[in-house]
Design a protein around this motif. Structure first.
Motif, PDB file in Angstrom:
ATOM      1  N   LYS A 101      35.334   1.685  38.767  1.00 40.96           N
ATOM      2  CA  LYS A 101      36.203   0.517  38.801  1.00 40.96           C
ATOM      3  C   LYS A 101      36.335  -0.029  40.219  1.00 40.96           C
ATOM      4  CE  LYS A 101      39.088  -2.415  36.982  1.00 40.96           C
ATOM      5  NZ  LYS A 101      38.645  -3.430  36.005  1.00 40.96           N
TER       6      LYS A 101
ATOM      7  N   ASN B 113      33.737 -17.333  39.166  1.00 41.50           N
ATOM      8  CA  ASN B 113      34.711 -16.258  39.315  1.00 41.50           C
ATOM      9  C   ASN B 113      34.384 -15.157  38.313  1.00 41.50           C
ATOM     10  OD1 ASN B 113      36.852 -14.585  39.737  1.00 41.50           O
ATOM     11  ND2 ASN B 113      38.428 -16.003  39.011  1.00 41.50           N
TER      12      ASN B 113
ATOM     13  N   LYS C 121      31.359 -13.254  45.438  1.00 45.13           N
ATOM     14  CA  LYS C 121      32.085 -14.495  45.686  1.00 45.13           C
ATOM     15  C   LYS C 121      31.461 -15.321  46.803  1.00 45.13           C
ATOM     16  CE  LYS C 121      36.666 -13.067  44.052  1.00 45.13           C
ATOM     17  NZ  LYS C 121      38.087 -12.807  44.431  1.00 45.13           N
TER      18      LYS C 121
ATOM     19  N   ASP D 241      34.533  -6.188  31.866  1.00 46.99           N
ATOM     20  CA  ASP D 241      33.982  -5.121  32.704  1.00 46.99           C
ATOM     21  C   ASP D 241      32.687  -4.561  32.137  1.00 46.99           C
ATOM     22  OD1 ASP D 241      36.137  -5.457  34.326  1.00 46.99           O
ATOM     23  OD2 ASP D 241      37.088  -3.531  33.901  1.00 46.99           O
TER      24      ASP D 241
ATOM     25  N   GLU E 299      35.048  -3.803  41.592  1.00 42.82           N
ATOM     26  CA  GLU E 299      35.871  -4.796  42.273  1.00 42.82           C
ATOM     27  C   GLU E 299      35.254  -5.205  43.613  1.00 42.82           C
ATOM     28  OE1 GLU E 299      39.651  -2.926  42.496  1.00 42.82           O
ATOM     29  OE2 GLU E 299      40.186  -3.342  40.397  1.00 42.82           O
TER      30      GLU E 299
ATOM     31  N   ILE F 291      32.222  -7.458  42.934  1.00 42.02           N
ATOM     32  CA  ILE F 291      32.649  -8.818  42.599  1.00 42.02           C
ATOM     33  C   ILE F 291      33.056  -9.572  43.862  1.00 42.02           C
ATOM     34  CG2 ILE F 291      34.438 -10.161  41.429  1.00 42.02           C
ATOM     35  CD1 ILE F 291      34.416  -8.035  39.221  1.00 42.02           C
ATOM     36  N   ALA F 292      33.724  -8.885  44.764  1.00 32.86           N
ATOM     37  CA  ALA F 292      34.143  -9.521  46.012  1.00 32.86           C
ATOM     38  C   ALA F 292      32.936  -9.982  46.819  1.00 32.86           C
ATOM     39  CB  ALA F 292      34.987  -8.548  46.831  1.00 32.86           C
TER      40      ALA F 292
ATOM     41  N   GLU G  65      35.557 -12.294  38.119  1.00 33.16           N
ATOM     42  CA  GLU G  65      36.702 -11.469  37.742  1.00 33.16           C
ATOM     43  C   GLU G  65      37.113 -11.703  36.298  1.00 33.16           C
ATOM     44  OE1 GLU G  65      39.638 -12.527  40.581  1.00 33.16           O
ATOM     45  OE2 GLU G  65      38.944 -11.113  42.105  1.00 33.16           O
ATOM     46  N   LEU G  66      36.755 -12.859  35.745  1.00 32.65           N
ATOM     47  CA  LEU G  66      37.135 -13.201  34.379  1.00 32.65           C
ATOM     48  C   LEU G  66      36.171 -12.624  33.344  1.00 32.65           C
ATOM     49  CD1 LEU G  66      38.134 -16.935  34.951  1.00 32.65           C
ATOM     50  CD2 LEU G  66      39.606 -14.912  34.987  1.00 32.65           C
ATOM     51  N   TYR G  67      35.062 -12.041  33.795  1.00 30.24           N
ATOM     52  CA  TYR G  67      34.102 -11.447  32.870  1.00 30.24           C
ATOM     53  C   TYR G  67      34.594 -10.074  32.409  1.00 30.24           C
ATOM     54  CZ  TYR G  67      30.323 -14.836  33.618  1.00 30.24           C
ATOM     55  OH  TYR G  67      29.551 -15.965  33.631  1.00 30.24           O
TER      56      TYR G  67
END
Length: 376
Positions: A235, A252, A246, A258, A239, A242-243, A254-256
Motif C-alpha cells: 500500500k 489522477n 502525477k 487499487d 501511494e 501514484i505520487a 488516486e481514483l483508480y
C-alpha cells in the motif's frame, strides 16, 4: 490428440545447438495454466517462424501456437518444415486438444483456431476469402483464456491481422512482441501492430525467446496474480508510485481501484524483471520513460462496438428515449464520451441515439463529443 508430424533426419547437418538462457526450467507452477505464445504471420512467416524456433529453448515451459495465412485449398507443409528448427514436437493443431508445455502447434489449412480453458478448438471459416482474420481471432481467445499467461507475437506479413487483438492481450495483463520491421520480409503487419500503441517490445526475432522466457519465469506468472510481489508495504509503495506518476500525467490515478493499479504495476515489474516494489519505485523516479510506459499501461485504450452490453442495454431502455423525447428541434441532443479510446464507444452511442430519433419520429439533431487523454 494432435498428430505429430514426421521429422526426417537431416543428413550431414547437425541440429543447431542452443545455449540455455538460465539454469532454471520454467514450468507452470502446480496445476496452473501453461503460458501460451501465439505467433501470427503472413507473407515471410516461414522464415520468421524458423528463426524464432532456432532461438527458443526446448524446455522453456511455454506452448507455442502458430497462426498464419495459408492457402485453404492446399495441404500445409509448415509443421514438417518447422520441425527441423526445434527439438520440441511440432504438430498440426487438432480440435479438442489440450496444449502442453514445450510443444508447437500449427493451424491447419482452411480452419479457424481458438483456445478455451487451455484447449484448442478448430472451426470452419464463415467469412469469405480476403476478409478472414485468423490471427485476430486466435489472439483474442488467447487474451480471454490466459490473461497474464498470454504472449502475443506479430511477425512478418502484409495487412493488419492481429493488430486489433493485441490491445486485448495487453488489457488482460499479457505481453506483446513485434518483429523489428526493418528485419521482416514484409513489414505491414509489424508496422500496423506498432501503430496501436499496445506493443511492449519491438525486437529482432532472435531476441524474442529470451524476453519471453524471462517473463514467464517471473513470480507474476509463476504464482498467477502475484499478491506478494510488492511485499508487505504494498500500500505504501502504491501511494508513492501514484505520487511519481502525477509528474508525468494529468490523470489522477488516486481514483483508480487499487487492484487495477497493482496488476498494471506488477505487469511492468515483470517486463523489467523486478520483484521488489522498492526497486521499481526507484526506477520510476529515475526513468521518465518507464513512468510514461506505466501511465500508458493504466490508460490502455481497449474498446469495441457495444462492448459492455449491459451498460448499452440500460442506456437504450432507460436513458436515451427520455433524452430524445425531452429535446425539441432547436435543441440538439448533446453527448460527451470522455474516454473514447479509438472511438467505437462514441459511434455505438451515436447509432443508438439516431435509431431512437427515427423510431420516435423526432426532428432532433445530435452533437457527440469524444475525447481521450493525450499521451506523451
Amino acid at each position: 490428440m494432435a498428430r505429430k508430424t514426421s521429422k526426417p533426419a537431416a543428413k550431414g547437418k547437425p541440429r543447431p545447438t542452443r545455449t540455455p538462457i538460465t539454469k532454471t526450467k520454467a514450468t507452470a507452477k502446480g496445476d496452473g495454466p501453461v503460458p501460451v505464445v501465439g505467433l501470427g504471420a503472413s507473407a515471410g512467416g516461414l522464415q520468421a517462424y524458423g528463426a524464432f524456433l532456432d532461438a527458443v529453448p526446448a524446455d522453456c515451459g511455454a506452448a507455442f501456437v502458430l497462426v498464419h495465412h495459408v492457402d485453404p485449398d492446399h495441404k500445409s507443409l509448415m509443421a514438417d518444415l518447422l520441425a527441423k528448427h526445434t527439438a520440441m514436437p511440432v504438430v498440426l493443431a487438432q480440435d479438442q486438444s489440450q496444449v502442453q508445455a514445450d510443444h508447437v502447434y500449427v493451424i491447419p489449412p482452411n480452419k479457424y483456431l481458438e483456445i478455451k480453458k487451455g484447449m484448442l478448438h478448430l472451426s470452419d471459416p464463415t467469412d469469405r476469402r480476403g476478409t478472414r482474420l485468423p490471427i485476430d481471432l486466435f489472439l483474442r481467445s488467447l487474451a480471454m483464456d490466459l490473461g497474464q499467461n498470454a504472449i502475443g507475437v506479430i511477425l512478418s506479413g502484409t495487412g493488419s491481422d492481429g493488430s486489433a487483438a493485441i490491445r486485448e492481450i495487453k488489457e488482460q495483463s499479457g505481453i506483446v512482441l513485434v518483429q523489428e520491421p526493418t528485419e521482416a520480409q514484409h513489414d505491414g503487419m509489424p508496422r500496423n501492430a506498432i501503430a496501436t500503441g499496445a506493443v511492449d517490445y519491438v525486437v529482432p526475432v532472435a531476441k524474442m525467446p529470451e524476453i519471453i522466457t524471462n517473463y514467464i519465469r517471473h513470480p507474476f506468472i509463476q504464482n498467477g496474480v502475484a499478491k506478494k510481489v510488492l511485499g508487505e508495504n504494498a500500500k505504501d509503495s502504491l501511494e508513492e508510485i501514484i505520487a511519481v506518476l502525477k509528474a508525468h500525467s494529468p490523470i489522477n490515478f488516486e481514483l483508480y481501484k487499487d487492484g487495477t493499479l497493482l496488476r498494471r504495476i506488477e505487469r511492468r515489474m515483470a517486463l523489467r524483471h523486478m520483484e521488489n516494489s522498492g526497486d521499481y519505485l526507484a526506477l520510476l523516479k529515475d526513468s521518465a520513460e518507464e513512468a510514461r510506459s506505466l501511465c500508458a499501461d493504466i490508460l490502455i485504450s481497449v474498446t469495441s462496438f457495444f462492448r459492455d452490453k449491459d451498460a448499452f442495454d440500460y442506456l437504450e431502455k432507460n436513458v436515451i428515449e427520455g433524452l430524445v423525447k425531452s429535446h425539441d428541434a432547436g435543441h440538439p441532443v448533446r453527448i460527451w464520451v470522455p474516454g473514447c479510446a479509438t472511438g467505437e464507444e462514441a459511434y455505438s452511442l451515436a447509432m443508438l441515439v439516431i435509431e431512437k430519433i427515427s423510431t420516435l419520429r423526432k426532428d432532433v439533431k445530435v452533437q457527440l463529443f469524444a475525447s481521450w487523454p493525450e499521451r506523451s
